[in-house]
Structures are given as C-alpha cells and as structure tokens.
Scaffold this motif. Sequence first.
Motif, PDB file in Angstrom:
ATOM      1  N   THR A  97       3.214  -3.452   9.006  1.00  0.00           N
ATOM      2  CA  THR A  97       1.970  -3.149   8.290  1.00  0.00           C
ATOM      3  C   THR A  97       1.327  -1.875   8.825  1.00  0.00           C
ATOM      4  O   THR A  97       0.695  -1.139   8.064  1.00  0.00           O
ATOM      5  N   SER A  98       1.507  -1.588  10.098  1.00  0.00           N
ATOM      6  CA  SER A  98       1.009  -0.332  10.650  1.00  0.00           C
ATOM      7  C   SER A  98       1.753   0.846  10.030  1.00  0.00           C
ATOM      8  O   SER A  98       1.143   1.860   9.662  1.00  0.00           O
ATOM      9  N   GLU A  99       3.062   0.710   9.879  1.00  0.00           N
ATOM     10  CA  GLU A  99       3.859   1.758   9.229  1.00  0.00           C
ATOM     11  C   GLU A  99       3.476   1.890   7.754  1.00  0.00           C
ATOM     12  O   GLU A  99       3.405   2.997   7.211  1.00  0.00           O
ATOM     13  N   LEU A 100       3.216   0.758   7.105  1.00  0.00           N
ATOM     14  CA  LEU A 100       2.778   0.778   5.711  1.00  0.00           C
ATOM     15  C   LEU A 100       1.463   1.540   5.582  1.00  0.00           C
ATOM     16  O   LEU A 100       1.289   2.347   4.672  1.00  0.00           O
ATOM     17  N   GLN A 101       0.545   1.302   6.503  1.00  0.00           N
ATOM     18  CA  GLN A 101      -0.731   2.023   6.496  1.00  0.00           C
ATOM     19  C   GLN A 101      -0.492   3.526   6.611  1.00  0.00           C
ATOM     20  O   GLN A 101      -1.064   4.304   5.851  1.00  0.00           O
ATOM     21  N   SER A 102       0.369   3.919   7.528  1.00  0.00           N
ATOM     22  CA  SER A 102       0.658   5.351   7.709  1.00  0.00           C
ATOM     23  C   SER A 102       1.279   5.961   6.459  1.00  0.00           C
ATOM     24  O   SER A 102       0.917   7.070   6.049  1.00  0.00           O
ATOM     25  N   THR A 103       2.212   5.239   5.848  1.00  0.00           N
ATOM     26  CA  THR A 103       2.877   5.736   4.643  1.00  0.00           C
ATOM     27  C   THR A 103       1.884   5.889   3.495  1.00  0.00           C
ATOM     28  O   THR A 103       1.891   6.897   2.785  1.00  0.00           O
ATOM     29  N   LEU A 104       1.027   4.890   3.313  1.00  0.00           N
ATOM     30  CA  LEU A 104       0.037   4.969   2.237  1.00  0.00           C
ATOM     31  C   LEU A 104      -0.992   6.057   2.497  1.00  0.00           C
ATOM     32  O   LEU A 104      -1.434   6.743   1.567  1.00  0.00           O
ATOM     33  N   GLU A 105      -1.367   6.240   3.773  1.00  0.00           N
ATOM     34  CA  GLU A 105      -2.301   7.326   4.094  1.00  0.00           C
ATOM     35  C   GLU A 105      -1.699   8.681   3.750  1.00  0.00           C
ATOM     36  O   GLU A 105      -2.408   9.578   3.301  1.00  0.00           O
ATOM     37  N   ALA A 106      -0.377   8.821   3.947  1.00  0.00           N
ATOM     38  CA  ALA A 106       0.304  10.073   3.588  1.00  0.00           C
ATOM     39  C   ALA A 106       0.265  10.317   2.085  1.00  0.00           C
ATOM     40  O   ALA A 106       0.370  11.460   1.637  1.00  0.00           O
ATOM     41  N   CYS A 107       0.098   9.215   1.309  1.00  0.00           N
ATOM     42  CA  CYS A 107      -0.022   9.329  -0.150  1.00  0.00           C
ATOM     43  C   CYS A 107      -1.479   9.486  -0.580  1.00  0.00           C
ATOM     44  O   CYS A 107      -1.788   9.491  -1.769  1.00  0.00           O
ATOM     45  N   GLY A 108      -2.390   9.553   0.401  1.00  0.00           N
ATOM     46  CA  GLY A 108      -3.811   9.711   0.090  1.00  0.00           C
ATOM     47  C   GLY A 108      -4.513   8.400  -0.212  1.00  0.00           C
ATOM     48  O   GLY A 108      -5.573   8.399  -0.830  1.00  0.00           O
ATOM     49  N   ILE A 109      -3.922   7.269   0.228  1.00  0.00           N
ATOM     50  CA  ILE A 109      -4.493   5.945  -0.056  1.00  0.00           C
ATOM     51  C   ILE A 109      -5.015   5.333   1.236  1.00  0.00           C
ATOM     52  O   ILE A 109      -4.296   5.244   2.231  1.00  0.00           O
ATOM     53  N   ASP A 110      -6.284   4.932   1.225  1.00  0.00           N
ATOM     54  CA  ASP A 110      -6.874   4.242   2.366  1.00  0.00           C
ATOM     55  C   ASP A 110      -6.460   2.770   2.304  1.00  0.00           C
ATOM     56  O   ASP A 110      -6.828   2.049   1.375  1.00  0.00           O
ATOM     57  N   TRP A 111      -5.664   2.336   3.269  1.00  0.00           N
ATOM     58  CA  TRP A 111      -5.178   0.946   3.328  1.00  0.00           C
ATOM     59  C   TRP A 111      -5.168   0.506   4.784  1.00  0.00           C
ATOM     60  O   TRP A 111      -4.148   0.573   5.466  1.00  0.00           O
ATOM     61  N   PRO A 112      -6.320   0.051   5.314  1.00  0.00           N
ATOM     62  CA  PRO A 112      -6.379  -0.342   6.724  1.00  0.00           C
ATOM     63  C   PRO A 112      -5.580  -1.626   6.973  1.00  0.00           C
ATOM     64  O   PRO A 112      -5.892  -2.681   6.415  1.00  0.00           O
ATOM     65  N   ALA A 113      -4.561  -1.523   7.797  1.00  0.00           N
ATOM     66  CA  ALA A 113      -3.674  -2.660   8.060  1.00  0.00           C
ATOM     67  C   ALA A 113      -4.422  -3.840   8.672  1.00  0.00           C
ATOM     68  O   ALA A 113      -4.141  -4.997   8.328  1.00  0.00           O
ATOM     69  N   LEU A 114      -5.366  -3.581   9.561  1.00  0.00           N
ATOM     70  CA  LEU A 114      -6.086  -4.687  10.202  1.00  0.00           C
ATOM     71  C   LEU A 114      -6.860  -5.532   9.195  1.00  0.00           C
ATOM     72  O   LEU A 114      -7.013  -6.734   9.370  1.00  0.00           O
ATOM     73  N   ARG A 115      -7.347  -4.908   8.151  1.00  0.00           N
ATOM     74  CA  ARG A 115      -8.101  -5.631   7.131  1.00  0.00           C
ATOM     75  C   ARG A 115      -7.195  -6.246   6.063  1.00  0.00           C
ATOM     76  O   ARG A 115      -7.492  -7.304   5.506  1.00  0.00           O
ATOM     77  N   ASN A 116      -6.079  -5.596   5.756  1.00  0.00           N
ATOM     78  CA  ASN A 116      -5.246  -6.007   4.630  1.00  0.00           C
ATOM     79  C   ASN A 116      -4.020  -6.826   4.994  1.00  0.00           C
ATOM     80  O   ASN A 116      -3.320  -7.299   4.110  1.00  0.00           O
ATOM     81  N   HIS A 117      -3.739  -6.987   6.285  1.00  0.00           N
ATOM     82  CA  HIS A 117      -2.623  -7.837   6.717  1.00  0.00           C
ATOM     83  C   HIS A 117      -3.181  -9.231   6.967  1.00  0.00           C
ATOM     84  O   HIS A 117      -4.006  -9.436   7.846  1.00  0.00           O
ATOM     85  N   ILE A 118      -2.731 -10.185   6.186  1.00  0.00           N
ATOM     86  CA  ILE A 118      -3.255 -11.551   6.243  1.00  0.00           C
ATOM     87  C   ILE A 118      -2.173 -12.473   6.794  1.00  0.00           C
ATOM     88  O   ILE A 118      -1.161 -12.705   6.132  1.00  0.00           O
ATOM     89  N   PRO A 119      -2.359 -12.986   8.022  1.00  0.00           N
ATOM     90  CA  PRO A 119      -1.373 -13.925   8.553  1.00  0.00           C
ATOM     91  C   PRO A 119      -1.347 -15.201   7.704  1.00  0.00           C
ATOM     92  O   PRO A 119      -2.382 -15.678   7.243  1.00  0.00           O
ATOM     93  N   CYS A 120      -0.170 -15.728   7.489  1.00  0.00           N
ATOM     94  CA  CYS A 120       0.001 -16.937   6.689  1.00  0.00           C
ATOM     95  C   CYS A 120      -0.698 -18.113   7.363  1.00  0.00           C
ATOM     96  O   CYS A 120      -0.424 -18.441   8.516  1.00  0.00           O
ATOM     97  N   MET A 121      -1.600 -18.765   6.649  1.00  0.00           N
ATOM     98  CA  MET A 121      -2.371 -19.858   7.216  1.00  0.00           C
ATOM     99  C   MET A 121      -1.475 -21.031   7.643  1.00  0.00           C
ATOM    100  O   MET A 121      -1.710 -21.648   8.670  1.00  0.00           O
ATOM    101  N   VAL A 122      -0.432 -21.302   6.876  1.00  0.00           N
ATOM    102  CA  VAL A 122       0.477 -22.399   7.234  1.00  0.00           C
ATOM    103  C   VAL A 122       1.154 -22.105   8.567  1.00  0.00           C
ATOM    104  O   VAL A 122       1.298 -22.985   9.414  1.00  0.00           O
ATOM    105  N   ASP A 123       1.553 -20.858   8.780  1.00  0.00           N
ATOM    106  CA  ASP A 123       2.188 -20.479  10.041  1.00  0.00           C
ATOM    107  C   ASP A 123       1.198 -20.609  11.189  1.00  0.00           C
ATOM    108  O   ASP A 123       1.541 -21.103  12.266  1.00  0.00           O
ATOM    109  N   VAL A 124      -0.038 -20.190  10.981  1.00  0.00           N
ATOM    110  CA  VAL A 124      -1.073 -20.292  12.010  1.00  0.00           C
ATOM    111  C   VAL A 124      -1.311 -21.761  12.370  1.00  0.00           C
ATOM    112  O   VAL A 124      -1.382 -22.125  13.550  1.00  0.00           O
ATOM    113  N   ILE A 125      -1.409 -22.629  11.361  1.00  0.00           N
ATOM    114  CA  ILE A 125      -1.617 -24.059  11.610  1.00  0.00           C
ATOM    115  C   ILE A 125      -0.432 -24.655  12.354  1.00  0.00           C
ATOM    116  O   ILE A 125      -0.602 -25.416  13.313  1.00  0.00           O
ATOM    117  N   GLN A 126       0.796 -24.295  11.950  1.00  0.00           N
ATOM    118  CA  GLN A 126       1.985 -24.823  12.604  1.00  0.00           C
ATOM    119  C   GLN A 126       2.033 -24.405  14.071  1.00  0.00           C
ATOM    120  O   GLN A 126       2.359 -25.213  14.946  1.00  0.00           O
TER     121      GLN A 126
END
Length: 88
Positions: free
Chosen positions: A30-59
């Motif tokens: 997701t950090s690499e995705l943020q960098s790639t999108l920023e290079a395209c002129g798109i603001d996409w903060p990975a910390l805000r837009n990366h959502i850990p799966c709730m089922v995995d967190v519960i498990q």
Amino acid sequence: MKDVLNRFEFTDGRLLGITTDNTSSNYSMTSELQSTLEACGIDWPALRNHIPCMVDVIQLALGAFMSSLGVKGRSKSWEAHDRNQQFG
C-alpha cells in the motif's frame, strides 16, 4: 504497478481503499501504491485508505487470548474431515 492500475482504470482517482490481511508485505504494497498514485497526481494516503480485514484482526486477537489461557486447538482438523468424507 502502474500498468495494472491503468488496465483497471484506477489512475483516475476512483480507488477509495484497499482491504487486506495483516501480512507486513501488504503494508509495503500500500505504501508503494501510494507512491505510484502520487506520481499520477492522485492523493491517496495509504495510512487512511488501507483497511485491515476485521475478520483477520478478530482471529489474531482471539488466537492470542486463547493462547494466554493455554487453550490449544486442533491443527488441520479440516484435513481429517475431508479424508473421512472421501473414504468414509
């Protein structure tokens, strides 16, 4: 990565978020995705837009809790079940 984003038309700012399990490589991705999108002129903060799966967190939390109680589960019980279903 940019080729994949272009193919699925995600370079126009429509990528709202991404949900993954908690594998550390997904945080790198997701950090690499943020960098790639920023290079395209798109603001996409990975910390805000990366959502850990709730089922995995519960498990993970449940596993840690059960371990602290000394409870041990049966490992790979599904294999025995499948074998019994096939050869019954």
